[in-house]
Design a protein around this motif. Structure first.
Motif, PDB file in Angstrom:
ATOM      1  N   GLU A  12       0.861  -1.188   0.000  1.00 46.50           N
ATOM      2  CA  GLU A  12       0.000   0.000   0.000  1.00 46.50           C
ATOM      3  C   GLU A  12       0.888   1.225   0.000  1.00 46.50           C
ATOM      4  OE1 GLU A  12      -3.790   0.411   2.026  1.00 46.50           O
ATOM      5  OE2 GLU A  12      -3.414  -1.570   2.891  1.00 46.50           O
ATOM      6  N   GLU A  13       0.636   2.099  -0.964  1.00 54.24           N
ATOM      7  CA  GLU A  13       1.487   3.264  -1.167  1.00 54.24           C
ATOM      8  C   GLU A  13       0.640   4.472  -1.552  1.00 54.24           C
ATOM      9  OE1 GLU A  13       4.669   2.821  -0.598  1.00 54.24           O
ATOM     10  OE2 GLU A  13       4.899   0.662  -0.835  1.00 54.24           O
ATOM     11  N   ASN A  14       1.182   5.646  -1.328  1.00 50.98           N
ATOM     12  CA  ASN A  14       0.558   6.883  -1.755  1.00 50.98           C
ATOM     13  C   ASN A  14       0.544   6.932  -3.282  1.00 50.98           C
ATOM     14  OD1 ASN A  14       1.015   9.792  -2.749  1.00 50.98           O
ATOM     15  ND2 ASN A  14       0.057  10.035  -0.734  1.00 50.98           N
ATOM     16  N   PHE A  15      -0.623   7.144  -3.869  1.00 49.15           N
ATOM     17  CA  PHE A  15      -0.772   7.115  -5.327  1.00 49.15           C
ATOM     18  C   PHE A  15       0.159   8.096  -6.022  1.00 49.15           C
ATOM     19  CE2 PHE A  15      -2.582   8.867  -9.210  1.00 49.15           C
ATOM     20  CZ  PHE A  15      -2.692   7.727  -9.982  1.00 49.15           C
ATOM     21  N   ASP A  16       0.243   9.331  -5.528  1.00 48.15           N
ATOM     22  CA  ASP A  16       1.067  10.339  -6.189  1.00 48.15           C
ATOM     23  C   ASP A  16       2.526   9.915  -6.273  1.00 48.15           C
ATOM     24  OD1 ASP A  16      -1.082  12.041  -6.617  1.00 48.15           O
ATOM     25  OD2 ASP A  16      -0.720  13.185  -4.776  1.00 48.15           O
ATOM     26  N   GLN A  17       3.043   9.326  -5.202  1.00 47.65           N
ATOM     27  CA  GLN A  17       4.444   8.904  -5.198  1.00 47.65           C
ATOM     28  C   GLN A  17       4.656   7.685  -6.099  1.00 47.65           C
ATOM     29  OE1 GLN A  17       4.865   8.715  -0.929  1.00 47.65           O
ATOM     30  NE2 GLN A  17       5.909  10.698  -0.895  1.00 47.65           N
ATOM     31  N   VAL A  18       3.694   6.770  -6.100  1.00 53.09           N
ATOM     32  CA  VAL A  18       3.779   5.610  -6.996  1.00 53.09           C
ATOM     33  C   VAL A  18       3.774   6.088  -8.440  1.00 53.09           C
ATOM     34  CG1 VAL A  18       2.593   3.537  -7.810  1.00 53.09           C
ATOM     35  CG2 VAL A  18       2.753   3.997  -5.353  1.00 53.09           C
ATOM     36  N   ARG A  19       2.860   6.974  -8.752  1.00 52.26           N
ATOM     37  CA  ARG A  19       2.759   7.499 -10.126  1.00 52.26           C
ATOM     38  C   ARG A  19       4.055   8.189 -10.540  1.00 52.26           C
ATOM     39  NH1 ARG A  19      -1.827  11.838 -11.359  1.00 52.26           N
ATOM     40  NH2 ARG A  19      -0.835  12.687  -9.521  1.00 52.26           N
ATOM     41  N   GLN A  20       4.599   9.014  -9.673  1.00 49.77           N
ATOM     42  CA  GLN A  20       5.842   9.719  -9.989  1.00 49.77           C
ATOM     43  C   GLN A  20       6.979   8.727 -10.228  1.00 49.77           C
ATOM     44  OE1 GLN A  20       7.054  12.629  -7.093  1.00 49.77           O
ATOM     45  NE2 GLN A  20       9.056  12.896  -8.033  1.00 49.77           N
ATOM     46  N   TYR A  21       7.100   7.728  -9.360  1.00 42.46           N
ATOM     47  CA  TYR A  21       8.171   6.746  -9.502  1.00 42.46           C
ATOM     48  C   TYR A  21       8.022   5.939 -10.797  1.00 42.46           C
ATOM     49  CZ  TYR A  21      11.122   2.700  -8.849  1.00 42.46           C
ATOM     50  OH  TYR A  21      12.057   1.719  -9.052  1.00 42.46           O
ATOM     51  N   LEU A  22       6.818   5.474 -11.066  1.00 41.28           N
ATOM     52  CA  LEU A  22       6.612   4.664 -12.262  1.00 41.28           C
ATOM     53  C   LEU A  22       6.757   5.485 -13.545  1.00 41.28           C
ATOM     54  CD1 LEU A  22       3.841   2.195 -11.086  1.00 41.28           C
ATOM     55  CD2 LEU A  22       6.277   1.737 -11.451  1.00 41.28           C
ATOM     56  N   HIS A  23       6.426   6.773 -13.494  1.00 43.45           N
ATOM     57  CA  HIS A  23       6.657   7.622 -14.665  1.00 43.45           C
ATOM     58  C   HIS A  23       8.141   7.692 -14.998  1.00 43.45           C
ATOM     59  CE1 HIS A  23       2.680  10.130 -14.756  1.00 43.45           C
ATOM     60  NE2 HIS A  23       2.516   8.866 -15.103  1.00 43.45           N
ATOM     61  N   GLU A  24       9.000   7.629 -13.991  1.00 45.75           N
ATOM     62  CA  GLU A  24      10.446   7.622 -14.220  1.00 45.75           C
ATOM     63  C   GLU A  24      10.874   6.380 -15.001  1.00 45.75           C
ATOM     64  OE1 GLU A  24      12.300   8.009 -10.394  1.00 45.75           O
ATOM     65  OE2 GLU A  24      11.306   9.925 -10.010  1.00 45.75           O
ATOM     66  N   HIS A  25      10.062   5.328 -14.943  1.00 47.25           N
ATOM     67  CA  HIS A  25      10.328   4.091 -15.676  1.00 47.25           C
ATOM     68  C   HIS A  25       9.444   3.978 -16.921  1.00 47.25           C
ATOM     69  CE1 HIS A  25      13.102   2.265 -12.789  1.00 47.25           C
ATOM     70  NE2 HIS A  25      12.410   2.923 -11.903  1.00 47.25           N
ATOM     71  N   GLU A  26       8.887   5.114 -17.353  1.00 46.60           N
ATOM     72  CA  GLU A  26       8.094   5.227 -18.577  1.00 46.60           C
ATOM     73  C   GLU A  26       6.743   4.527 -18.524  1.00 46.60           C
ATOM     74  OE1 GLU A  26      10.379   4.569 -22.154  1.00 46.60           O
ATOM     75  OE2 GLU A  26      12.216   5.196 -21.136  1.00 46.60           O
ATOM     76  N   PHE A  27       6.222   4.305 -17.326  1.00 38.90           N
ATOM     77  CA  PHE A  27       4.859   3.797 -17.180  1.00 38.90           C
ATOM     78  C   PHE A  27       3.897   4.975 -17.265  1.00 38.90           C
ATOM     79  CE2 PHE A  27       7.122   0.265 -15.373  1.00 38.90           C
ATOM     80  CZ  PHE A  27       6.303  -0.836 -15.548  1.00 38.90           C
ATOM     81  N   VAL A  28       2.704   4.707 -17.760  1.00 33.96           N
ATOM     82  CA  VAL A  28       1.642   5.704 -17.807  1.00 33.96           C
ATOM     83  C   VAL A  28       0.416   5.134 -17.102  1.00 33.96           C
ATOM     84  CG1 VAL A  28       2.461   6.780 -19.928  1.00 33.96           C
ATOM     85  CG2 VAL A  28       0.807   4.924 -20.057  1.00 33.96           C
ATOM     86  N   LEU A  29      -0.413   6.015 -16.607  1.00 32.86           N
ATOM     87  CA  LEU A  29      -1.675   5.583 -16.016  1.00 32.86           C
ATOM     88  C   LEU A  29      -2.556   5.081 -17.145  1.00 32.86           C
ATOM     89  CD1 LEU A  29      -3.487   5.352 -13.511  1.00 32.86           C
ATOM     90  CD2 LEU A  29      -4.260   7.686 -13.990  1.00 32.86           C
ATOM     91  N   GLY A  30      -2.942   3.804 -17.087  1.00 33.27           N
ATOM     92  CA  GLY A  30      -3.760   3.200 -18.130  1.00 33.27           C
ATOM     93  C   GLY A  30      -5.091   3.915 -18.264  1.00 33.27           C
ATOM     94  N   GLY A  31      -5.602   3.961 -19.461  1.00 30.16           N
ATOM     95  CA  GLY A  31      -6.849   4.653 -19.735  1.00 30.16           C
ATOM     96  C   GLY A  31      -8.075   4.020 -19.107  1.00 30.16           C
ATOM     97  N   ASN A  32      -7.914   2.849 -18.507  1.00 28.18           N
ATOM     98  CA  ASN A  32      -9.057   2.154 -17.917  1.00 28.18           C
ATOM     99  C   ASN A  32      -9.210   2.432 -16.426  1.00 28.18           C
ATOM    100  OD1 ASN A  32      -6.753   0.818 -17.158  1.00 28.18           O
ATOM    101  ND2 ASN A  32      -7.611  -1.225 -17.361  1.00 28.18           N
ATOM    102  N   TRP A  33      -8.548   3.449 -15.881  1.00 32.06           N
ATOM    103  CA  TRP A  33      -8.652   3.726 -14.454  1.00 32.06           C
ATOM    104  C   TRP A  33     -10.028   4.310 -14.134  1.00 32.06           C
ATOM    105  CZ3 TRP A  33      -9.714   8.424 -12.228  1.00 32.06           C
ATOM    106  CH2 TRP A  33      -9.623   9.542 -13.050  1.00 32.06           C
ATOM    107  N   ASP A  34     -10.437   4.111 -12.904  1.00 26.63           N
ATOM    108  CA  ASP A  34     -11.603   4.813 -12.379  1.00 26.63           C
ATOM    109  C   ASP A  34     -11.298   5.178 -10.938  1.00 26.63           C
ATOM    110  OD1 ASP A  34     -12.235   2.606 -10.712  1.00 26.63           O
ATOM    111  OD2 ASP A  34     -13.690   1.810 -12.132  1.00 26.63           O
TER     112      ASP A  34
END
Length: 141
Positions: A12-34
């Motif tokens: 379990e992690e803070n979404f903003d920090q997970v998103r920032q970290y994964l963006h550094e590895h070229e991940f994007v938030l998938g279009g199927n999020w809700d």
């Protein structure tokens, strides 16, 4: 779809920090999020047909993936590699609408869950290992 073992499972992690970290590895938030779940996606091939996906569930707060920041806390699910097979070219029977013209001119995927070759599984495992090794306690809520 091929599930991958991961040390990130159930973290379990803070979404903003997970998103920032994964963006550094070229991940994007998938279009199927809700507001309750989603995934981070990274393509593995130039044709953007083979993907490493890291799914998540929102456990606390409210997720607005388009916002600059959110109070959401997410739980990481089982990562997996998947392949989409598309028909190349335009759909001859596409419906023309002003609001959907850019989307509806292309054909639906022929196979949303096509067999994944071993080389892509190996590449996905390698990338996932890299992500896991760089993951730090700093992403905790």
């Amino acid at each position: 779809m091929i599930p991958l073992d991961s040390s990130l499972l159930n973290r379990e992690e803070n979404f903003d920090q997970v998103r920032q970290y994964l963006h550094e590895h070229e991940f994007v938030l998938g279009g199927n999020w809700d507001y309750e779940h989603g995934s981070f996606d990274r393509y593995l091939d130039e044709g953007r047909k083979v993907w490493l996906r890291i799914p998540f569930q929102v456990t606390h707060g409210v997720l607005d993936g388009d916002a600059d920041s959110t109070d959401a806390v997410v739980q990481i699910g089982t990562p997996f590699v998947l392949k989409h097979v598309y028909n190349e070219g335009l759909d001859e029977e596409a419906q023309v609408r002003v609001s959907g013209a850019l989307i509806d001119q292309f054909q639906e995927p022929l196979d949303n869950d096509a067999p994944v070759e071993d080389k892509w599984v190996a590449q996905a495992k390698s990338l996932l290992k890299e992500v896991e090794q760089g993951w730090s306690g700093d992403t905790s809520p």
